[in-house]
Design a protein around this motif. Sequence first.
Motif, PDB file in Angstrom:
ATOM      1  N   LEU A  39       7.324  44.915   4.964  1.00  0.00           N
ATOM      2  CA  LEU A  39       8.480  45.407   5.717  1.00  0.00           C
ATOM      3  C   LEU A  39       8.338  46.895   6.001  1.00  0.00           C
ATOM      4  O   LEU A  39       8.480  47.336   7.145  1.00  0.00           O
ATOM      5  CB  LEU A  39       9.769  45.169   4.924  1.00  0.00           C
ATOM      6  CG  LEU A  39      10.392  43.782   4.945  1.00  0.00           C
ATOM      7  CD1 LEU A  39      11.643  43.775   4.070  1.00  0.00           C
ATOM      8  CD2 LEU A  39      10.746  43.351   6.358  1.00  0.00           C
ATOM      9  N   ARG A  90       8.938  37.064   8.530  1.00  0.00           N
ATOM     10  CA  ARG A  90      10.205  36.895   9.244  1.00  0.00           C
ATOM     11  C   ARG A  90      10.629  35.432   9.237  1.00  0.00           C
ATOM     12  O   ARG A  90      11.810  35.114   9.010  1.00  0.00           O
ATOM     13  CB  ARG A  90      10.050  37.404  10.682  1.00  0.00           C
ATOM     14  CG  ARG A  90      11.277  37.219  11.564  1.00  0.00           C
ATOM     15  CD  ARG A  90      10.943  37.617  12.997  1.00  0.00           C
ATOM     16  NE  ARG A  90       9.738  36.958  13.487  1.00  0.00           N
ATOM     17  CZ  ARG A  90       9.704  35.702  13.921  1.00  0.00           C
ATOM     18  NH1 ARG A  90      10.797  34.951  13.934  1.00  0.00           N
ATOM     19  NH2 ARG A  90       8.560  35.176  14.358  1.00  0.00           N
ATOM     20  N   TYR A  93      11.320  34.174   5.306  1.00  0.00           N
ATOM     21  CA  TYR A  93      12.542  34.648   4.663  1.00  0.00           C
ATOM     22  C   TYR A  93      13.781  34.536   5.550  1.00  0.00           C
ATOM     23  O   TYR A  93      14.873  34.920   5.132  1.00  0.00           O
ATOM     24  CB  TYR A  93      12.370  36.097   4.214  1.00  0.00           C
ATOM     25  CG  TYR A  93      11.381  36.252   3.083  1.00  0.00           C
ATOM     26  CD1 TYR A  93      11.740  35.991   1.765  1.00  0.00           C
ATOM     27  CD2 TYR A  93      10.074  36.654   3.343  1.00  0.00           C
ATOM     28  CE1 TYR A  93      10.833  36.135   0.727  1.00  0.00           C
ATOM     29  CE2 TYR A  93       9.147  36.801   2.307  1.00  0.00           C
ATOM     30  CZ  TYR A  93       9.539  36.536   1.011  1.00  0.00           C
ATOM     31  OH  TYR A  93       8.626  36.671  -0.019  1.00  0.00           O
ATOM     32  N   ILE A  95      14.479  36.218   8.289  1.00  0.00           N
ATOM     33  CA  ILE A  95      14.946  37.513   8.791  1.00  0.00           C
ATOM     34  C   ILE A  95      15.476  37.324  10.204  1.00  0.00           C
ATOM     35  O   ILE A  95      14.818  36.723  11.063  1.00  0.00           O
ATOM     36  CB  ILE A  95      13.806  38.549   8.769  1.00  0.00           C
ATOM     37  CG1 ILE A  95      13.448  38.884   7.312  1.00  0.00           C
ATOM     38  CG2 ILE A  95      14.182  39.814   9.523  1.00  0.00           C
ATOM     39  CD1 ILE A  95      12.234  39.773   7.157  1.00  0.00           C
ATOM     40  N   ASP A  96      16.651  37.828  10.449  1.00  0.00           N
ATOM     41  CA  ASP A  96      17.325  37.633  11.727  1.00  0.00           C
ATOM     42  C   ASP A  96      16.586  38.380  12.839  1.00  0.00           C
ATOM     43  O   ASP A  96      16.318  39.583  12.729  1.00  0.00           O
ATOM     44  CB  ASP A  96      18.762  38.153  11.615  1.00  0.00           C
ATOM     45  CG  ASP A  96      19.649  37.685  12.756  1.00  0.00           C
ATOM     46  OD1 ASP A  96      19.120  37.412  13.858  1.00  0.00           O
ATOM     47  OD2 ASP A  96      20.871  37.598  12.550  1.00  0.00           O
ATOM     48  N   ASP A  99      18.148  41.625  13.922  1.00  0.00           N
ATOM     49  CA  ASP A  99      17.884  42.849  13.159  1.00  0.00           C
ATOM     50  C   ASP A  99      16.560  43.470  13.568  1.00  0.00           C
ATOM     51  O   ASP A  99      16.437  44.700  13.627  1.00  0.00           O
ATOM     52  CB  ASP A  99      17.892  42.548  11.666  1.00  0.00           C
ATOM     53  CG  ASP A  99      19.294  42.373  11.106  1.00  0.00           C
ATOM     54  OD1 ASP A  99      20.217  43.014  11.632  1.00  0.00           O
ATOM     55  OD2 ASP A  99      19.461  41.601  10.149  1.00  0.00           O
ATOM     56  N   VAL A 100      15.559  42.638  13.858  1.00  0.00           N
ATOM     57  CA  VAL A 100      14.278  43.166  14.336  1.00  0.00           C
ATOM     58  C   VAL A 100      14.488  43.877  15.674  1.00  0.00           C
ATOM     59  O   VAL A 100      14.008  45.004  15.878  1.00  0.00           O
ATOM     60  CB  VAL A 100      13.239  42.042  14.489  1.00  0.00           C
ATOM     61  CG1 VAL A 100      11.917  42.598  15.026  1.00  0.00           C
ATOM     62  CG2 VAL A 100      13.014  41.323  13.155  1.00  0.00           C
ATOM     63  N   ARG A 135      19.540  45.172   5.805  1.00  0.00           N
ATOM     64  CA  ARG A 135      19.793  43.733   5.978  1.00  0.00           C
ATOM     65  C   ARG A 135      18.503  42.925   5.847  1.00  0.00           C
ATOM     66  O   ARG A 135      18.498  41.834   5.268  1.00  0.00           O
ATOM     67  CB  ARG A 135      20.454  43.488   7.333  1.00  0.00           C
ATOM     68  CG  ARG A 135      21.866  44.070   7.435  1.00  0.00           C
ATOM     69  CD  ARG A 135      22.604  43.576   8.668  1.00  0.00           C
ATOM     70  NE  ARG A 135      22.065  44.091   9.914  1.00  0.00           N
ATOM     71  CZ  ARG A 135      22.487  45.210  10.511  1.00  0.00           C
ATOM     72  NH1 ARG A 135      23.438  45.952   9.948  1.00  0.00           N
ATOM     73  NH2 ARG A 135      21.973  45.600  11.659  1.00  0.00           N
ATOM     74  N   MET A 136      17.407  43.450   6.373  1.00  0.00           N
ATOM     75  CA  MET A 136      16.124  42.745   6.239  1.00  0.00           C
ATOM     76  C   MET A 136      15.665  42.719   4.784  1.00  0.00           C
ATOM     77  O   MET A 136      15.147  41.707   4.306  1.00  0.00           O
ATOM     78  CB  MET A 136      15.070  43.388   7.148  1.00  0.00           C
ATOM     79  CG  MET A 136      15.252  43.077   8.630  1.00  0.00           C
ATOM     80  SD  MET A 136      13.860  43.655   9.659  1.00  0.00           S
ATOM     81  CE  MET A 136      14.559  45.157  10.353  1.00  0.00           C
ATOM     82  N   ALA A 139      17.550  40.039   3.017  1.00  0.00           N
ATOM     83  CA  ALA A 139      17.033  38.703   3.325  1.00  0.00           C
ATOM     84  C   ALA A 139      15.827  38.380   2.441  1.00  0.00           C
ATOM     85  O   ALA A 139      15.684  37.247   1.956  1.00  0.00           O
ATOM     86  CB  ALA A 139      16.647  38.614   4.801  1.00  0.00           C
ATOM     87  N   VAL A 140      14.966  39.361   2.212  1.00  0.00           N
ATOM     88  CA  VAL A 140      13.788  39.149   1.383  1.00  0.00           C
ATOM     89  C   VAL A 140      14.181  38.909  -0.075  1.00  0.00           C
ATOM     90  O   VAL A 140      13.610  38.046  -0.759  1.00  0.00           O
ATOM     91  CB  VAL A 140      12.835  40.358   1.496  1.00  0.00           C
ATOM     92  CG1 VAL A 140      11.760  40.308   0.419  1.00  0.00           C
ATOM     93  CG2 VAL A 140      12.187  40.384   2.879  1.00  0.00           C
ATOM     94  N   ASP A 142      17.002  37.656  -1.079  1.00  0.00           N
ATOM     95  CA  ASP A 142      17.659  36.347  -1.070  1.00  0.00           C
ATOM     96  C   ASP A 142      18.712  36.200  -2.181  1.00  0.00           C
ATOM     97  O   ASP A 142      18.605  35.325  -3.043  1.00  0.00           O
ATOM     98  CB  ASP A 142      16.606  35.238  -1.208  1.00  0.00           C
ATOM     99  CG  ASP A 142      17.184  33.862  -0.884  1.00  0.00           C
ATOM    100  OD1 ASP A 142      18.187  33.801  -0.144  1.00  0.00           O
ATOM    101  OD2 ASP A 142      16.637  32.864  -1.372  1.00  0.00           O
TER     102      ASP A 142
END
Length: 317
Positions: A39, A90, A93, A95-96, A99-100, A135-136, A139-140, A142
């Motif tokens: 990340l 991405r 996990y 990841i939205d 967000d990217v 936020r990312m 997500a990782v 969790d």
Amino acid sequence: MVRDEQVARSKAIQQRTGKTFHFATRLLPQRVRHATYVLYAFFRLADEVVDDAGDASPEEQRAELERLRAAALGEAETDDPVLSAFSEMREEYGIDDADVNTFVDAMATDITKSRYETYAELEAYMDGSAAAVGRMMTAVMDPEEKGRALPHATKLGEAFQMSNFLRDVREDIDERDRIYLPQTTLDEHGVTEAQLRRYELTEGFTTAMESELHRTETLYREGVAGIKYLPEDCQFSVLLAAVLYADHHRLIRDRNYDVLSATPQLSRLRKLSLFARTRYHWMWTKDPETVFWRVSSVSKRGSPTAGAGRHDGLPAR
């Protein structure tokens, strides 16, 4: 499956460009640590497109960011080990994509925008440059209570970003011709851009810095309050990162807010000292907020007189 060589490449980038964050990242469990290396490396690749652009034109910088975006979202093939690893992560996990996109859009903003009229305008930029990062990361990790963790992760990401902005005032002007202090704050305290460019440490500048430090410390209070919602094996690392980043505020105050003659830096000895104190209190309480108030340079109630080491019987330096 992300390969060992991709993790190694990502880790090397973090070691080179994010020493404070790397110090805390090493304490994460492996399942999160390796993903965090990737990340961070992706964030740095995008950041360097605009921060280390060299002779690249704005159009060339935008084109490069779009290439990174497409590869990160799995919309284009890439032979870059970091981008390919990030794309795999991405999906793994969840990841939205939003967000990217928000993050890359913020990097694109830096190509042409270098001043922020209000804090609200700066906050909108940080939604991509910092909050999306938080936020990312969430997500990782969790967490079971993701909905409760996310708002706090957003605030903590913004707090880290603001501490960097406040620390790097001179560097941002020198190297990037950017001023991240809101213009309304500068105007309120009678600080002109000409004074900043001459690196004049005026009374107005010190009060402007103090105002933004207080605002940022409110973000820390909101952010740290949510660490308890993260998985137990991730909490200490995130707490330590908060303690380390917030300690730049102690450095700034110790210098009487002079971030214009030089950029304050945490020494390795100081990092080790903060690690030891944070670990000591963590062993006894396992409560992130309690430890943060006892160790960090941010006070629980907003008083600027409280600081690191004031509650633990250990020396502040």
